[in-house]
Write a protein that holds these residues in place. Structure first.
Motif, PDB file in Angstrom:
ATOM      1  N   ALA A  15      72.581  34.145  21.066  1.00 52.22           N
ATOM      2  CA  ALA A  15      72.861  33.847  19.844  1.00 52.22           C
ATOM      3  C   ALA A  15      71.855  33.328  19.294  1.00 52.22           C
ATOM      4  O   ALA A  15      71.095  32.226  19.760  1.00 52.22           O
ATOM      5  CB  ALA A  15      74.139  32.955  19.891  1.00 52.22           C
ATOM      6  N   VAL A  16      71.244  33.708  18.052  1.00 50.85           N
ATOM      7  CA  VAL A  16      70.140  33.301  17.495  1.00 50.85           C
ATOM      8  C   VAL A  16      70.207  32.722  15.973  1.00 50.85           C
ATOM      9  O   VAL A  16      71.280  33.553  15.535  1.00 50.85           O
ATOM     10  CB  VAL A  16      68.852  34.268  17.540  1.00 50.85           C
ATOM     11  N   ARG A  17      69.289  32.078  15.466  1.00 46.53           N
ATOM     12  CA  ARG A  17      69.514  31.806  14.052  1.00 46.53           C
ATOM     13  C   ARG A  17      68.665  32.850  13.135  1.00 46.53           C
ATOM     14  O   ARG A  17      67.395  32.682  13.584  1.00 46.53           O
ATOM     15  CB  ARG A  17      69.058  30.667  13.742  1.00 46.53           C
ATOM     16  N   THR A  18      69.050  33.611  12.606  1.00 45.42           N
ATOM     17  CA  THR A  18      68.370  34.513  11.613  1.00 45.42           C
ATOM     18  C   THR A  18      68.460  34.141  10.084  1.00 45.42           C
ATOM     19  O   THR A  18      67.777  34.701   9.227  1.00 45.42           O
ATOM     20  CB  THR A  18      68.750  36.125  11.655  1.00 45.42           C
ATOM     21  N   GLY A  19      69.324  33.240   9.752  1.00 44.88           N
ATOM     22  CA  GLY A  19      69.541  32.742   8.350  1.00 44.88           C
ATOM     23  C   GLY A  19      69.361  31.364   8.268  1.00 44.88           C
ATOM     24  O   GLY A  19      68.688  30.762   9.214  1.00 44.88           O
ATOM     25  N   GLY A  20      69.984  30.663   7.249  1.00 55.03           N
ATOM     26  CA  GLY A  20      69.832  29.411   7.032  1.00 55.03           C
ATOM     27  C   GLY A  20      70.856  28.613   7.803  1.00 55.03           C
ATOM     28  O   GLY A  20      71.461  29.186   8.982  1.00 55.03           O
ATOM     29  N   GLU A  21      71.312  27.520   7.279  1.00 50.71           N
ATOM     30  CA  GLU A  21      72.096  26.593   8.418  1.00 50.71           C
ATOM     31  C   GLU A  21      73.515  27.019   8.596  1.00 50.71           C
ATOM     32  O   GLU A  21      74.074  27.871   7.687  1.00 50.71           O
ATOM     33  CB  GLU A  21      72.073  25.053   7.767  1.00 50.71           C
ATOM     34  N   GLY A  22      74.165  26.472   9.516  1.00 52.80           N
ATOM     35  CA  GLY A  22      75.643  26.734   9.757  1.00 52.80           C
ATOM     36  C   GLY A  22      75.914  28.231  10.290  1.00 52.80           C
ATOM     37  O   GLY A  22      74.992  28.828  10.652  1.00 52.80           O
ATOM     38  N   MET A  23      77.234  28.484  10.057  1.00 56.39           N
ATOM     39  CA  MET A  23      77.715  29.904  10.980  1.00 56.39           C
ATOM     40  C   MET A  23      77.179  30.830  10.265  1.00 56.39           C
ATOM     41  O   MET A  23      77.189  31.906  11.056  1.00 56.39           O
ATOM     42  CB  MET A  23      79.082  29.769  11.416  1.00 56.39           C
ATOM     43  N   ASN A  24      76.931  30.941   8.960  1.00 56.34           N
ATOM     44  CA  ASN A  24      76.461  32.117   8.260  1.00 56.34           C
ATOM     45  C   ASN A  24      75.153  32.545   8.521  1.00 56.34           C
ATOM     46  O   ASN A  24      74.643  33.714   7.940  1.00 56.34           O
ATOM     47  CB  ASN A  24      76.898  32.015   6.760  1.00 56.34           C
ATOM     48  N   GLY A  25      74.455  31.745   9.342  1.00 55.34           N
ATOM     49  CA  GLY A  25      72.959  31.991   9.713  1.00 55.34           C
ATOM     50  C   GLY A  25      72.667  32.616  10.960  1.00 55.34           C
ATOM     51  O   GLY A  25      71.726  32.519  11.671  1.00 55.34           O
ATOM     52  N   VAL A  26      73.918  32.820  11.650  1.00 53.74           N
ATOM     53  CA  VAL A  26      73.730  33.190  13.187  1.00 53.74           C
ATOM     54  C   VAL A  26      73.961  34.683  13.369  1.00 53.74           C
ATOM     55  O   VAL A  26      74.986  35.441  12.834  1.00 53.74           O
ATOM     56  CB  VAL A  26      74.840  32.109  14.022  1.00 53.74           C
ATOM     57  N   SER A  27      72.997  35.118  14.279  1.00 48.89           N
ATOM     58  CA  SER A  27      73.202  36.689  14.722  1.00 48.89           C
ATOM     59  C   SER A  27      73.182  36.708  16.085  1.00 48.89           C
ATOM     60  O   SER A  27      72.853  35.594  16.697  1.00 48.89           O
ATOM     61  CB  SER A  27      72.182  37.258  14.191  1.00 48.89           C
ATOM     62  N   VAL A  28      73.689  37.801  16.823  1.00 51.56           N
ATOM     63  CA  VAL A  28      73.474  38.259  18.173  1.00 51.56           C
ATOM     64  C   VAL A  28      72.601  39.252  18.557  1.00 51.56           C
ATOM     65  O   VAL A  28      72.513  40.363  18.107  1.00 51.56           O
ATOM     66  CB  VAL A  28      74.836  38.397  18.676  1.00 51.56           C
ATOM     67  N   LEU A  29      71.554  38.802  19.438  1.00 52.15           N
ATOM     68  CA  LEU A  29      70.401  39.999  19.701  1.00 52.15           C
ATOM     69  C   LEU A  29      70.702  40.328  21.279  1.00 52.15           C
ATOM     70  O   LEU A  29      70.857  39.414  22.080  1.00 52.15           O
ATOM     71  CB  LEU A  29      69.059  39.475  19.521  1.00 52.15           C
ATOM     72  N   LEU A  30      70.453  41.512  21.583  1.00 53.49           N
ATOM     73  CA  LEU A  30      70.411  41.698  22.909  1.00 53.49           C
ATOM     74  C   LEU A  30      68.796  41.718  23.343  1.00 53.49           C
ATOM     75  O   LEU A  30      67.905  42.616  23.040  1.00 53.49           O
ATOM     76  CB  LEU A  30      70.962  43.224  23.312  1.00 53.49           C
ATOM     77  N   ILE A  31      68.579  40.669  24.020  1.00 52.00           N
ATOM     78  CA  ILE A  31      66.838  40.411  24.611  1.00 52.00           C
ATOM     79  C   ILE A  31      66.922  41.126  25.891  1.00 52.00           C
ATOM     80  O   ILE A  31      67.498  40.679  26.791  1.00 52.00           O
ATOM     81  CB  ILE A  31      66.944  39.030  24.544  1.00 52.00           C
ATOM     82  N   GLU A  32      65.706  41.768  25.983  1.00 58.18           N
ATOM     83  CA  GLU A  32      65.459  42.437  27.328  1.00 58.18           C
ATOM     84  C   GLU A  32      64.216  41.744  28.021  1.00 58.18           C
ATOM     85  O   GLU A  32      63.408  41.434  27.304  1.00 58.18           O
ATOM     86  CB  GLU A  32      65.253  44.202  27.027  1.00 58.18           C
ATOM     87  N   ARG A  33      64.526  41.500  29.317  1.00 59.47           N
ATOM     88  CA  ARG A  33      63.550  40.500  30.045  1.00 59.47           C
ATOM     89  C   ARG A  33      62.286  41.086  29.976  1.00 59.47           C
ATOM     90  O   ARG A  33      61.295  40.475  29.796  1.00 59.47           O
ATOM     91  CB  ARG A  33      63.896  40.324  31.505  1.00 59.47           C
ATOM     92  N   GLU A  34      62.334  42.647  30.139  1.00 63.85           N
ATOM     93  CA  GLU A  34      60.879  43.291  30.318  1.00 63.85           C
ATOM     94  C   GLU A  34      60.123  43.277  28.793  1.00 63.85           C
ATOM     95  O   GLU A  34      58.962  43.615  28.991  1.00 63.85           O
ATOM     96  CB  GLU A  34      61.116  44.808  30.802  1.00 63.85           C
ATOM     97  N   ALA A  35      60.644  42.899  27.818  1.00 66.16           N
ATOM     98  CA  ALA A  35      59.986  42.623  26.514  1.00 66.16           C
ATOM     99  C   ALA A  35      58.849  41.597  27.019  1.00 66.16           C
ATOM    100  O   ALA A  35      57.658  41.748  25.967  1.00 66.16           O
ATOM    101  CB  ALA A  35      60.874  42.309  25.382  1.00 66.16           C
ATOM    102  N   GLY A  36      59.014  40.720  27.744  1.00 63.66           N
ATOM    103  CA  GLY A  36      57.896  39.615  27.962  1.00 63.66           C
ATOM    104  C   GLY A  36      58.343  38.440  27.283  1.00 63.66           C
ATOM    105  O   GLY A  36      59.010  38.357  26.120  1.00 63.66           O
ATOM    106  N   GLY A  37      57.697  37.135  27.652  1.00 71.64           N
ATOM    107  CA  GLY A  37      58.126  36.019  26.863  1.00 71.64           C
ATOM    108  C   GLY A  37      59.260  35.439  27.350  1.00 71.64           C
ATOM    109  O   GLY A  37      59.686  34.313  26.511  1.00 71.64           O
ATOM    110  N   VAL A  38      60.188  35.740  28.316  1.00 73.65           N
ATOM    111  CA  VAL A  38      61.243  35.281  28.703  1.00 73.65           C
ATOM    112  C   VAL A  38      60.964  34.617  30.093  1.00 73.65           C
ATOM    113  O   VAL A  38      60.709  35.082  31.025  1.00 73.65           O
ATOM    114  CB  VAL A  38      62.484  36.498  28.955  1.00 73.65           C
ATOM    115  N   SER A  39      61.339  33.192  30.145  1.00 72.50           N
ATOM    116  CA  SER A  39      61.098  32.562  31.514  1.00 72.50           C
ATOM    117  C   SER A  39      62.390  31.959  31.683  1.00 72.50           C
ATOM    118  O   SER A  39      63.136  31.429  30.891  1.00 72.50           O
ATOM    119  CB  SER A  39      60.118  31.170  31.364  1.00 72.50           C
TER     120      SER A  39
END
Ligand code: HEM
Length: 548
Positions: free
Chosen positions: A322-346
């Motif tokens: 769950a990430v913030r793609t928009g403004g404050e509150g629940m209407n700014g929340v999106s869900v992304l599928l993040i892949e570890r092999e993209a790099g930058g994930v610790s």
């Protein structure tokens, strides 16, 4: 074990350097083992050459024999009846070859015929309330032969492969990878998504149930039987990340994404988890701060932020986040599928009070590039995806808590029949029976509500269930964690010191006592659940025409 001994033969092995004992008419060579025996070698030498069944059962439970039998048993007494030859296995009615039918199929409603069916054959140890009543020859409108077959399939696996090792895995804080892989190979992972069995994405099948017969009661049974191992860490290691991280992908992910990564997730080769909670935002999802900014070319989101208490995170390839793609509150929340092999994930493992083998994780995302195709659901409408997921997650928690409560009760009941104090067995003390009675009444009442809610989920669509059942499921989540806490405490009082030290006869109770908070806090704390249960019920019943 082929070799046969007379009692007189065994009696000749009565020295420290030649030490046999008899347990339940089986003969064990403890000559080498005595030095590593946790109870000491002298105690074994005192029963060398003798029948030590009584002493053995006083200090151990069945899992010890299961674990050491292969290594130590050298034969049986000649008085022991030969094991019965198993009858030829009946043809399996329910196995159906893979049929590659894509598309959503609603879970099968329980047929009216099943409601009139006879009670199923008794199953298990038949200790009252230690299993659901439909295991013990009582009638049920929900379960049929396919459920009974699955119950037996999972139970055999758990008793043979899991139970003898679960304490070791918990102490090592890791369940071996091959066990997770087996969950995939046995088809259980594919059946745990709260939806139809995804035959179009995997060729894995559950041996005892045809995919088109698979329903939410089968799903419940897998979780329930896994939970008999009496370890929240083990159950979460198998389904903790997958059971909540998988459904959003499979239900709301784009077709290409699901087809690209889905099969390896269902087979257990790759792992997925759910990353919502942050150091500063727990149940308060609307206030999360992990941000995802669209790149200038509009092809990627760039994700930065932290997630905390993420089950299985250290072992995962994919993070339903769950990430913030928009403004404050629940209407700014999106869900992304993040892949570890993209790099930058610790990922870093966290040290926690309970569920030790579940891999609780702290995650940092630093400039992680996520393709826009990995958006799950619609941009800024992720709150709906997260909320729909909650019913499934909470039902999983309820199933586990109620089985863990039964485990506490069952262990206590067995122990109360062998332990004597003040000249009586514990079960003969009214104060102990009172404890068992209070455990049983809470377990049974809660479990019956659970069956009813699963039936409701099965009959309703996803959206209707979210609105109409959200309150009741939240309430039962609180009810089952309170029940679990109560049962763990009472079991611990009955076991006394044995549940204060780790391992041994009180191992399950000691471990579950430590796991209680891992159920009462996440997935919506008891306080939030109870408040929600009334607010949501009032909202729904207003629409239904409530008159106050
Ligand atoms: C097949 C034979 C045996 C095996 C494999 C075995 C194994 C074990 C193991 C693994 C433990 C650690 C505690 C646990 O995990 O339950 C233990 C503890 C113990 N064993 Fe055995 N044992 C055997 C026979 C016996 C016998 C015959 C006696 C008594 C005459 C005995 C007395 C004890 C005692 C007193 C403890 C300590 C219990 C405690 O900490 O409360 N064992 N044994």
């Amino acid at each position: 074990m082929a070799q046969r001994f007379s009692a007189a033969d065994v009696a000749t092995h009565n020295k420290a350097d030649n030490l046999y004992i008899i347990v339940d008419e089986d003969v064990y060579d403890l000559t080498k083992f005595q030095d590593e025996h946790p109870g000491g070698k002298k105690i074994l030498q005192r029963v060398a050459g003798k029948d030590a069944s009584k002493q053995f059962w006083k200090y151990h439970n069945e899992s010890i024999l299961k674990k050491y039998q292969k290594q130590l048993q050298v034969g049986s007494l000649d008085t022991k009846a030969a094991p019965p030859t198993p009858p030829p296995s009946p043809p399996k009615k329910d196995i159906v070859k893979p049929s590659a039918e894509p598309g959503a199929v609603a879970p099968q409603p329980t047929s009216a015929a099943a409601e009139e069916a006879e009670a199923l054959d008794p199953y298990g140890d038949l200790i009252p309330y230690a299993d659901p009543s439909w295991y013990q020859s009582y009638h049920s409108p929900y379960f049929n032969e396919s459920h009974a077959a699955l119950r037996d399939e999972v139970r055999q696996w758990v008793e043979e492969k899991i139970m003898p090792n679960v304490t070791e895995w918990d102490e090592a804080r890791k369940v071996p990878d091959e066990i997770y892989k087996e969950m995939g190979d046995r088809g259980y992972l594919a059946g745990l998504l709260g939806m139809h069995y995804p035959t179009h994405l995997t060729d894995k099948r559950v041996a005892s149930v045809a995919p088109e017969k698979w329903d939410l009661f089968h799903e419940m049974l897998v979780t329930d039987e896994l939970s008999r191992a009496g370890s929240g860490g083990f159950v979460w290691s198998m389904i903790g990340g997958y059971g909540i991280g998988g459904p959003p992908l499979f239900k709301f992910g784009k077709k290409e994404l699901v087809q690209r990564i889905g099969p390896a997730i269902l087979s257990g080769e790759k792992r997925i988890c759910l990353a919502i909670t942050e150091p500063d935002a727990g149940s308060d999802v609307a206030n999360l701060t992990c941000e995802a900014k669209l790149s200038e070319d509009g092809k990627h989101y760039i994700v930065n932020g932290e997630k905390k208490w993420i089950t299985n995170g250290v072992w995962c390839d994919y993070f339903t986040t769950a990430v913030r793609t928009g403004g404050e509150g629940m209407n700014g929340v999106s869900v992304l599928l993040i892949e570890r092999e993209a790099g930058g994930v610790s990922t870093r493992k966290m040290d926690c009070q309970g569920v030790w083998s579940s891999g609780t994780t702290y995650i940092t995302f630093e400039d992680v590039k996520v393709p826009v195709e990995n958006l799950i659901g619609k941009e800024n409408q992720g709150f709906k995806v997260v909320m729909t997921n909650f019913n499934h997650e909470r039902i999983g928690i309820i199933i586990q808590c109620l089985r863990f409560s039964r485990v506490c009760y069952e262990e206590s009941m067995k122990y109360a029949h062998k332990r004597k104090t003040f000249g009586k067995r514990l079960i003969d003390h009214p104060v102990i029976r009172l404890k068992l009675a209070h455990m049983a009444r809470q377990i049974e009442a809660s479990y019956n509500w659970l069956e009813n809610l699963i039936y409701q989920c099965q009959r309703m669509g996803e959206m209707e269930a979210m609105l109409k059942l959200g309150g009741a499921i939240a309430s039962l989540k609180a009810q089952s964690t309170v029940t679990f806490e109560f049962c763990a405490r009472e079991a611990s009082q009955i076991f006394g010191g044995l549940s204060y030290s780790r391992g041994g006869q009180g191992a399950k109770v000691e471990r579950l006592y430590r796991d209680v908070r891992a159920y009462a806090i996440p997935g919506g704390s008891e306080e939030i659940m109870l408040d929600l249960s009334i607010r949501q019920a009032l909202r729904v019943h207003k629409v239904l025409g409530m008159k106050l």
